[in-house]
Scaffold this motif. Structure first.
Motif, PDB file in Angstrom:
ATOM      1  N   THR A 264      -0.984  -3.549  -2.665  1.00 56.06           N
ATOM      2  CA  THR A 264      -2.042  -3.083  -3.568  1.00 56.06           C
ATOM      3  C   THR A 264      -2.991  -2.127  -2.851  1.00 56.06           C
ATOM      4  N   ALA A 265      -3.316  -2.429  -1.597  1.00 58.10           N
ATOM      5  CA  ALA A 265      -4.232  -1.577  -0.829  1.00 58.10           C
ATOM      6  C   ALA A 265      -3.627  -0.205  -0.578  1.00 58.10           C
ATOM      7  N   PHE A 266      -2.337  -0.158  -0.271  1.00 56.03           N
ATOM      8  CA  PHE A 266      -1.692   1.138  -0.045  1.00 56.03           C
ATOM      9  C   PHE A 266      -1.679   1.954  -1.324  1.00 56.03           C
ATOM     10  N   GLU A 267      -1.347   1.327  -2.440  1.00 60.23           N
ATOM     11  CA  GLU A 267      -1.322   2.062  -3.702  1.00 60.23           C
ATOM     12  C   GLU A 267      -2.697   2.631  -4.031  1.00 60.23           C
TER      13      GLU A 267
ATOM     14  N   VAL B 174      -5.206  10.629  -8.374  1.00 60.42           N
ATOM     15  CA  VAL B 174      -4.442  10.279  -9.571  1.00 60.42           C
ATOM     16  C   VAL B 174      -4.792   8.862 -10.001  1.00 60.42           C
ATOM     17  N   ALA B 175      -4.467   8.539 -11.242  1.00 60.27           N
ATOM     18  CA  ALA B 175      -4.814   7.218 -11.765  1.00 60.27           C
ATOM     19  C   ALA B 175      -3.961   6.111 -11.159  1.00 60.27           C
ATOM     20  N   ASP B 176      -2.654   6.338 -11.033  1.00 57.39           N
ATOM     21  CA  ASP B 176      -1.752   5.272 -10.590  1.00 57.39           C
ATOM     22  C   ASP B 176      -0.786   5.769  -9.521  1.00 57.39           C
ATOM     23  N   ALA B 177      -0.610   4.953  -8.497  1.00 61.03           N
ATOM     24  CA  ALA B 177       0.428   5.173  -7.487  1.00 61.03           C
ATOM     25  C   ALA B 177       1.262   3.902  -7.407  1.00 61.03           C
ATOM     26  N   VAL B 178       2.573   4.053  -7.487  1.00 60.62           N
ATOM     27  CA  VAL B 178       3.496   2.919  -7.470  1.00 60.62           C
ATOM     28  C   VAL B 178       4.379   3.057  -6.244  1.00 60.62           C
ATOM     29  N   VAL B 179       4.185   2.189  -5.273  1.00 59.29           N
ATOM     30  CA  VAL B 179       4.937   2.281  -4.021  1.00 59.29           C
ATOM     31  C   VAL B 179       6.289   1.608  -4.181  1.00 59.29           C
TER      32      VAL B 179
ATOM     33  N   ALA C 172       6.952   6.541  -3.048  1.00 58.80           N
ATOM     34  CA  ALA C 172       5.985   6.230  -4.096  1.00 58.80           C
ATOM     35  C   ALA C 172       6.139   7.230  -5.233  1.00 58.80           C
ATOM     36  N   VAL C 173       5.707   6.793  -6.406  1.00 58.02           N
ATOM     37  CA  VAL C 173       5.590   7.670  -7.575  1.00 58.02           C
ATOM     38  C   VAL C 173       4.136   7.643  -8.010  1.00 58.02           C
ATOM     39  N   THR C 174       3.547   8.812  -8.223  1.00 56.80           N
ATOM     40  CA  THR C 174       2.206   8.876  -8.781  1.00 56.80           C
ATOM     41  C   THR C 174       2.292   9.397 -10.213  1.00 56.80           C
ATOM     42  N   THR C 175       1.347   8.964 -11.039  1.00 51.85           N
ATOM     43  CA  THR C 175       1.330   9.406 -12.435  1.00 51.85           C
ATOM     44  C   THR C 175      -0.051   9.188 -13.036  1.00 51.85           C
ATOM     45  N   GLY C 176      -0.376  10.027 -13.989  1.00 52.64           N
ATOM     46  CA  GLY C 176      -1.597   9.845 -14.754  1.00 52.64           C
ATOM     47  C   GLY C 176      -1.360   9.135 -16.072  1.00 52.64           C
ATOM     48  N   ASP C 177      -0.136   8.699 -16.314  1.00 53.14           N
ATOM     49  CA  ASP C 177       0.264   8.065 -17.561  1.00 53.14           C
ATOM     50  C   ASP C 177       0.390   6.560 -17.335  1.00 53.14           C
ATOM     51  N   ALA C 178      -0.514   5.780 -17.912  1.00 51.90           N
ATOM     52  CA  ALA C 178      -0.517   4.329 -17.691  1.00 51.90           C
ATOM     53  C   ALA C 178       0.772   3.684 -18.174  1.00 51.90           C
ATOM     54  N   ARG C 179       1.342   4.211 -19.250  1.00 51.11           N
ATOM     55  CA  ARG C 179       2.595   3.651 -19.768  1.00 51.11           C
ATOM     56  C   ARG C 179       3.730   3.826 -18.766  1.00 51.11           C
TER      57      ARG C 179
ATOM     58  N   CYS D  55       3.567  -1.211   4.051  1.00 44.44           N
ATOM     59  CA  CYS D  55       2.362  -0.705   3.390  1.00 44.44           C
ATOM     60  C   CYS D  55       1.145  -0.775   4.299  1.00 44.44           C
ATOM     61  N   ALA D  56       1.080  -1.777   5.159  1.00 49.03           N
ATOM     62  CA  ALA D  56      -0.022  -1.831   6.125  1.00 49.03           C
ATOM     63  C   ALA D  56       0.032  -0.626   7.053  1.00 49.03           C
ATOM     64  N   LEU D  57       1.223  -0.297   7.529  1.00 54.26           N
ATOM     65  CA  LEU D  57       1.382   0.899   8.353  1.00 54.26           C
ATOM     66  C   LEU D  57       1.027   2.145   7.559  1.00 54.26           C
ATOM     67  N   GLY D  58       1.499   2.231   6.321  1.00 51.65           N
ATOM     68  CA  GLY D  58       1.231   3.394   5.501  1.00 51.65           C
ATOM     69  C   GLY D  58      -0.249   3.606   5.249  1.00 51.65           C
TER      70      GLY D  58
END
Length: 395
Positions: free
Chosen positions: A36-39, A48-53, A198-205, A259-262
């Motif tokens: 969660t911290a990395f995202e 951006v609104a959302d990052a999904v690692v 990771a994928v970033t997006t501004g679309d919550a869906r 993710c801690a490293l990232g």
């Protein structure tokens, strides 16, 4: 004694090691707070609104294709100068790849290349374009996106080379002109987490769908349950053990260790970028006497690059040699080089699917490109050494 120079490598500091050790000592080695911290950190960097690692850049590309519901009969436009994973993501979901040409000086696709590729779609239904930011420089996204939207295409930026770059006022990954952007954190990238993407997006869906798909398609959200008789007890409370899989997903999760490293590495992104920019400027100065037979890769007209690799364009024929001889000669001097990339339309699998395809810009770029060493821990005098030895090998 001179040290061997790889074409790229990670830089790991004591604080990176401490971050991983802390994760090892924590209660969660995966799907825990470090993820969660990395995202959150990546979303802040990319504005951006959302990052999904996820587990890799390839997994990120696959997830993006899945999230768009691409499938058989759908055409995905992909520039031929890229790593094979960009094209393979379309094939993983049953889509067809239509390759686009690129600028022979920069290796980047433009809106004119998109339009030409669309004319070759035949009976396929064009659904998406995956433009690729190359070497740290970005595609002119505004123009390309406007062309894509005119044709009803979704846009997924392959930004695996471009973390930290900017396009006008927008950070790469902000998705100002795209639906999603994809990143890689392989060790040769500017920011490393061992393996990761990771994928970033501004679309919550889309973000919700990406998170579902990266973990087997499983949800534990009661609002999304489809089988109330299984999900809830007699009082209407969710059964504490219950989860649902409405459709299959994948195990594309990233661990808390990675993710801690990232997260630790992301905190140094500005420093990494600044040093790489200094080294690229040093290369520009050192290469000037070798022009016009050797020149740095062409510069994109817009944006601020975040240099990932140092590519030069060499007229091997005019130098009376071949790329293979140059690479072997530099290797004998302790200097590793690479080629980014053999155009994907010339790979056996895709050559068989698109026989006779000619993309002159991609071929011209490939014929001349060579990747020289570039990494954060490199010294200025090592840049001079690389260019000096390059000149000797060419002569």
């Amino acid at each position: 004694m001179t040290r061997p120079l790889p074409y790229g490598r990670q830089f790991i500091d004591d604080d990176d090691i401490a971050a991983v050790v802390a994760a090892l000592k924590s209660d969660c080695l995966t799907t825990g707070p470090a993820v969660t911290a990395f995202e959150a950190a990546l979303a802040k960097v990319t504005e951006v609104a959302d990052a999904v690692v996820c587990s890799s850049g390839t997994a990120a590309l696959h997830l993006a294709a899945l999230a768009l519901d691409l499938g058989p009969g759908d055409a995905v436009i992909v520039p031929s100068v890229t790593f094979v994973a960009t094209a393979n993501a379309a094939r993983y979901v049953g889509g067809e790849v239509v390759f686009a040409d690129v600028d022979p000086a920069t290796g980047l696709m433009g809106s004119e290349h998109l339009e030409e590729a669309l004319r070759r779609c035949g009976g396929l239904v064009p659904k998406a374009v995956f433009p690729v930011h190359l070497n740290g420089q970005c595609v002119a996204m505004k123009a390309l996106s406007e062309a894509a939207r005119r044709h009803g295409l979704a846009v997924v930026e392959d930004a695996c080379h471009a973390l930290g770059s900017r396009q006008g006022e927008a950070a790469t990954g902000a998705c100002a002109w795209s639906d999603m952007a994809v990143f890689s954190f392989h060790p040769v990238k500017t920011v490393a987490m061992g393996e990761g993407g990771a994928v970033t997006t501004g679309d919550a869906r889309l973000a919700e769908r990406l998170r579902l798909l990266r973990s087997h398609g499983i949800t534990r959200d009661p609002d999304g349950f489809l089988q109330p008789d299984e999900a809830f007890d007699a009082e209407g409370r969710p059964n504490p053990w219950y989860y649902e899989m409405a459709s299959p997903g994948f195990n594309y999760r990233a661990s808390d260790l990675s993710c801690a490293l990232g997260t630790s590495q992301l905190a140094k992104l500005d420093r990494f970028m600044a040093r790489r920019a200094q080294l690229v400027a040093a290369y520009d100065r050192a290469l000037a006497p070798l022009a016009p037979r050797v020149v740095p890769v062409g510069r994109a007209a817009d944006g601020v690059p975040s240099w990932h690799i140092q590519v030069v364009l060499i007229d091997f024929a005019a130098c009376g040699t071949t790329r293979a001889k140059v690479m072997r000669g530099l290797a004998e001097r302790g200097i590793s080089t690479q080629v980014h990339y053999l155009p994907v339309h010339r790979q056996p699998y895709y050559r068989g699917r698109s026989p006779g395809l000619s993309l002159p810009g991609a071929d011209a770029y490939y014929d001349r490109c060579l990747t020289l060493p570039l990494f954060y821990g490199m010294e200025d005098d090592e840049v001079e050494r690389v260019v000096r030895e390059l000149g000797r090998v060419l002569s």
